[in-house]
Design an enzyme around this catalytic site. Sequence first.
Site, PDB file in Angstrom:
ATOM      1  N   HIS A 153      53.751  51.781  68.548  1.00  0.00           N
ATOM      2  CA  HIS A 153      54.381  51.257  69.766  1.00  0.00           C
ATOM      3  C   HIS A 153      54.069  49.768  69.940  1.00  0.00           C
ATOM      4  O   HIS A 153      54.693  49.091  70.766  1.00  0.00           O
ATOM      5  CB  HIS A 153      53.886  52.033  70.981  1.00  0.00           C
ATOM      6  CG  HIS A 153      54.885  52.129  72.092  1.00  0.00           C
ATOM      7  ND1 HIS A 153      55.856  51.180  72.318  1.00  0.00           N
ATOM      8  CD2 HIS A 153      55.059  53.066  73.062  1.00  0.00           C
ATOM      9  CE1 HIS A 153      56.588  51.521  73.367  1.00  0.00           C
ATOM     10  NE2 HIS A 153      56.125  52.663  73.832  1.00  0.00           N
ATOM     11  N   ASP A 367      71.774  60.929  58.812  1.00  0.00           N
ATOM     12  CA  ASP A 367      72.191  61.630  57.592  1.00  0.00           C
ATOM     13  C   ASP A 367      71.738  60.842  56.372  1.00  0.00           C
ATOM     14  O   ASP A 367      72.244  59.757  56.094  1.00  0.00           O
ATOM     15  CB  ASP A 367      73.719  61.790  57.599  1.00  0.00           C
ATOM     16  CG  ASP A 367      74.263  62.451  56.345  1.00  0.00           C
ATOM     17  OD1 ASP A 367      73.464  62.834  55.471  1.00  0.00           O
ATOM     18  OD2 ASP A 367      75.492  62.583  56.238  1.00  0.00           O
TER      19      ASP A 367
END
Length: 430
Positions: A153, A367
């Site tokens: 983060h 994908d």
Amino acid sequence: MKVEVIERDCIKPSSPTPNHLRKHELSFLDQVAPPIFMPMLLFYPATNYGHGNDENALSASRVKQSLSETLTQFYPLAGRIIDNAFVDCNDEGTPFVEARVNCLLSDVVSQPDPNQLNKLLPCELECVVDFVLAVQANIFDCGGMAIGVCISHKIADALSLVMFLNSWASISRGDNCNYTAPTFDLATFFPPRSISGFKPGTGIARDKIVTKRFVFSASTVASLRTKYTTSATDRRPTRIEALSAFVWSRFLASTQGKPNSDTVYKVLHAVNLRTRMDPALPEHHFGNVSRFATATTSFEEDEEECYGFVGQMRDAIKTVDGEYMRKILEGTAHVNYLKQRAEEFLKGEVVSFSFTSLCRFPLYETDFGWGKPIWVGSASLTFKNLVCFMDSGSGGGIEAWVNLKEEDMAKFQEDEQLRALTYPARDAKV
């Protein structure tokens, strides 16, 4: 669920990072970000790319190779963070773990247990060291695969993580033209500042946090939007506004007992600052460009349903305006605000509850060349009173990943209204 590590590797960029890009300065918003890893898990069935060991080896090799190519574009992710000040883009590489899981992928995605899913990640979320990104490829007995990603983060918010995942997937399937290259220049918009006296890790809990996943159907979400539409709201609540109001109301009712006049109740909602800058900042600017809007809410015995919550939260988000952005850019005032909030937290003067949403992010478009994931999930996080909303795998529903102290979760999960509107754990299928 037993997970056995088969191989550990370190993936370096396919091309060396030029000398003039070797130092990536952290922005002010990176500096004040908590030192934790953000997790993401993407699940792919074996039918998408084959079954046997050869196919598994081929897919794992493809993941590695495409990651190497992607790191050339996202070069800070292969570097090391130095002193909460900059990333040394030294091409040291991204830790990569290949693991075998002794169960079927369908066993995991049919009844996900967030507290078990952390086994599919390459590192502990609160153990941030100097590397920025880590990946674990998990192969199930059926041949299915789960790709677990942890990103610091300190260098990325959720939108940047999703941008990285989609870019990586595009490169993996050979669709190199279908993504926008990232820009690493946020320190020019939010110059680094001294944050002396503020500890970005305030609020991280290392034990006794329990995570549960509650699934709301599309019809339930619609009914909650209707429920929280009142004369005080100028428009119908969004899906996230309505769900936030409901979850907050059930948390108060189940864990807080009678209202305490000495306690301040605050709700925080993550806000993307990119669209609030003038001019707006394009999404390909990589890093932390989000903050939390804070609403101080009322808690009255006769207002258990929290009907006024939506308006209060909207008013808080409206304050993330030009003046707010000026304070962030100036730096000192925002650091003082963060120090005050941390002090309130440590003294126990405030009951705070945070919401963030990944809904409508294109996670289900990730994908790698063998089809889209059948499910995308998170894991058990290290902050109490934190809720992350995610799209469910199908049907337009929303998953609420709720992180609470153990004793609070025991009460919250038994709340009658919550149980009436969410799928029971055994039926919360993807």
